[in-house]
Motif scaffolding. Structure first.
Motif, mmCIF file in Angstrom:
data_model
loop_
_atom_site.group_PDB
_atom_site.id
_atom_site.type_symbol
_atom_site.label_atom_id
_atom_site.label_comp_id
_atom_site.label_asym_id
_atom_site.label_seq_id
_atom_site.Cartn_x
_atom_site.Cartn_y
_atom_site.Cartn_z
ATOM 1 N N VAL A 154 0.841 -1.209 0.000
ATOM 2 C CA VAL A 154 0.000 0.000 0.000
ATOM 3 C C VAL A 154 0.874 1.257 0.000
ATOM 4 N N ILE A 155 1.878 1.277 0.853
ATOM 5 C CA ILE A 155 2.725 2.467 0.972
ATOM 6 C C ILE A 155 3.550 2.687 -0.292
ATOM 7 N N VAL A 156 4.121 1.627 -0.840
ATOM 8 C CA VAL A 156 4.941 1.753 -2.050
ATOM 9 C C VAL A 156 4.095 2.247 -3.223
ATOM 10 N N LEU A 157 2.888 1.685 -3.387
ATOM 11 C CA LEU A 157 2.027 2.117 -4.488
ATOM 12 C C LEU A 157 1.563 3.561 -4.301
ATOM 13 N N GLY A 158 1.242 3.941 -3.079
ATOM 14 C CA GLY A 158 0.825 5.321 -2.827
ATOM 15 C C GLY A 158 1.940 6.309 -3.095
ATOM 16 N N LEU A 159 3.143 5.982 -2.623
ATOM 17 C CA LEU A 159 4.279 6.865 -2.852
ATOM 18 C C LEU A 159 4.646 6.915 -4.334
ATOM 19 N N SER A 160 4.554 5.774 -5.012
ATOM 20 C CA SER A 160 4.858 5.735 -6.445
ATOM 21 C C SER A 160 3.859 6.570 -7.244
ATOM 22 N N ALA A 165 2.950 10.751 -10.779
ATOM 23 C CA ALA A 165 1.924 11.667 -11.283
ATOM 24 C C ALA A 165 2.249 13.125 -11.018
ATOM 25 N N ASN A 166 2.754 13.423 -9.821
ATOM 26 C CA ASN A 166 2.885 14.818 -9.417
ATOM 27 C C ASN A 166 4.288 15.386 -9.509
ATOM 28 N N ILE A 167 5.302 14.535 -9.521
ATOM 29 C CA ILE A 167 6.671 15.026 -9.556
ATOM 30 C C ILE A 167 7.333 14.709 -10.897
ATOM 31 N N ALA A 168 7.292 13.435 -11.304
ATOM 32 C CA ALA A 168 7.904 13.055 -12.581
ATOM 33 C C ALA A 168 7.011 13.386 -13.768
ATOM 34 N N GLY A 169 5.688 13.328 -13.559
ATOM 35 C CA GLY A 169 4.752 13.586 -14.646
ATOM 36 C C GLY A 169 4.175 14.984 -14.603
ATOM 37 N N GLY A 170 3.123 15.177 -15.386
ATOM 38 C CA GLY A 170 2.505 16.492 -15.463
ATOM 39 C C GLY A 170 1.458 16.746 -14.408
ATOM 40 N N GLY A 171 1.153 15.741 -13.597
ATOM 41 C CA GLY A 171 0.179 15.915 -12.540
ATOM 42 C C GLY A 171 -1.140 15.247 -12.835
ATOM 43 N N TYR A 172 -1.841 14.884 -11.766
ATOM 44 C CA TYR A 172 -3.163 14.284 -11.906
ATOM 45 C C TYR A 172 -4.019 14.706 -10.726
ATOM 46 N N ASN A 173 -5.202 15.210 -11.004
ATOM 47 C CA ASN A 173 -6.094 15.714 -9.963
ATOM 48 C C ASN A 173 -7.052 14.618 -9.505
#
Length: 260
Positions: A154-160, A165-173
């Protein structure tokens, strides 16, 4: 979903509709999870009261525990607060009190990433301790191993999901998709359509969280739902010596007590 809202807004398209699998995952499974969570705790409390404990292993080893346990609990508390803010509180509420979307995004992602790293680091120390310290490993049950595995997932998937989405990518709301779906479940009007176009990491994180809540009642995690309130009102414990005369007169000098 360790982090918060994001820079770009992605909402489900108008022609998006949930299929059978989506209905099973995002309508049926959440209610099955809630039923298992509630009924499992009732069963556990009724038939395993003495097992309702953290199964503390502090007597076996304390050095690593003093580092890993506070780090894990501090991180998981921040993660919990972030999830309450992101899933339970609608975005229009934060905007109504003057918190802009950008400000919420920066704070949520920063704190969410920090909390996720702290939680994962603390959990890694606790798992290392449980595996390398002989007495602690011997006291580890199969349920403990399952709990650690699911919790780590759970923690690894949440952090990933946050990092991708928010740091490496363009973001997701996710506050426009996952959050409304989460609330719709408790409104008894589950909307699976909201989850159709959600990125795969967010879906996997949500499903792993449902799995965690399913195994929760049968592991040591039950201690999170209790508090030692009884200690405030229970009577004092009185310790008495087997020799009734001790405590009523001073002991004699010498190696042993002699009859007076």
């Amino acid at each position: 979903m360790t982090g918060g809202t994001v820079l770009s807004t992605v909402a489900p398209s108008a022609d998006t509709s949930a299929g059978v699998v989506d209905v099973l995952l995002w309508v049926v499974l959440p209610y099955v999870t809630i039923a298992v969570f509630v009924l499992g705790h009732i069963w556990r409390y009724r038939y395993d009261k003495f097992g309702w404990t953290t199964r503390s292993s502090q007597l076996y080893e304390s050095r690593l525990l003093r580092i890993g346990s506070p780090l894990f609990h501090f991180g998981i508390l921040l993660v919990l607060m972030g999830h309450v803010g992101g899933l339970v509180i609608p975005d229009r509420w934060t905007e109504a009190v003057g918190i802009s979307e950008h400000a919420y995004h920066v704070v949520a992602v920063s704190l969410g990433t920090f909390a996720g790293v702290c939680t994962l680091a603390g959990l890694a120390i606790l798992i290392y301790r449980r595996r390398t310290v002989g007495p602690v490993f011997s006291a580890t049950t199969r349920n403990d191993k399952l709990m650690y595995a699911v919790l780590t997932l759970v923690i690894v998937l949440g952090l990933s999901a946050t990092v991708v989405a928010n740091i490496a990518g363009g973001g997701y709301n996710y506050r426009e998709t996952v959050s409304p779906w989460f609330r719709s479940v408790f409104y008894l009007q589950p909307d699976a359509d909201l989850m159709v176009d959600v990125p795969i990491l967010f879906k996997l994180h949500a499903l792993s969280a449902l799995l965690l809540f399913c195994v929760w009642p049968f592991t040591r995690l039950v201690h999170m739902l209790t508090a030692p309130i009884g200690y405030l009102t229970r009577p004092y414990i009185v310790y008495r010596s087997r020799d009734a005369r001790l405590g009523t007169r001073a002991p004699r000098r010498g190696w042993e007590h002699r009859p007076g």
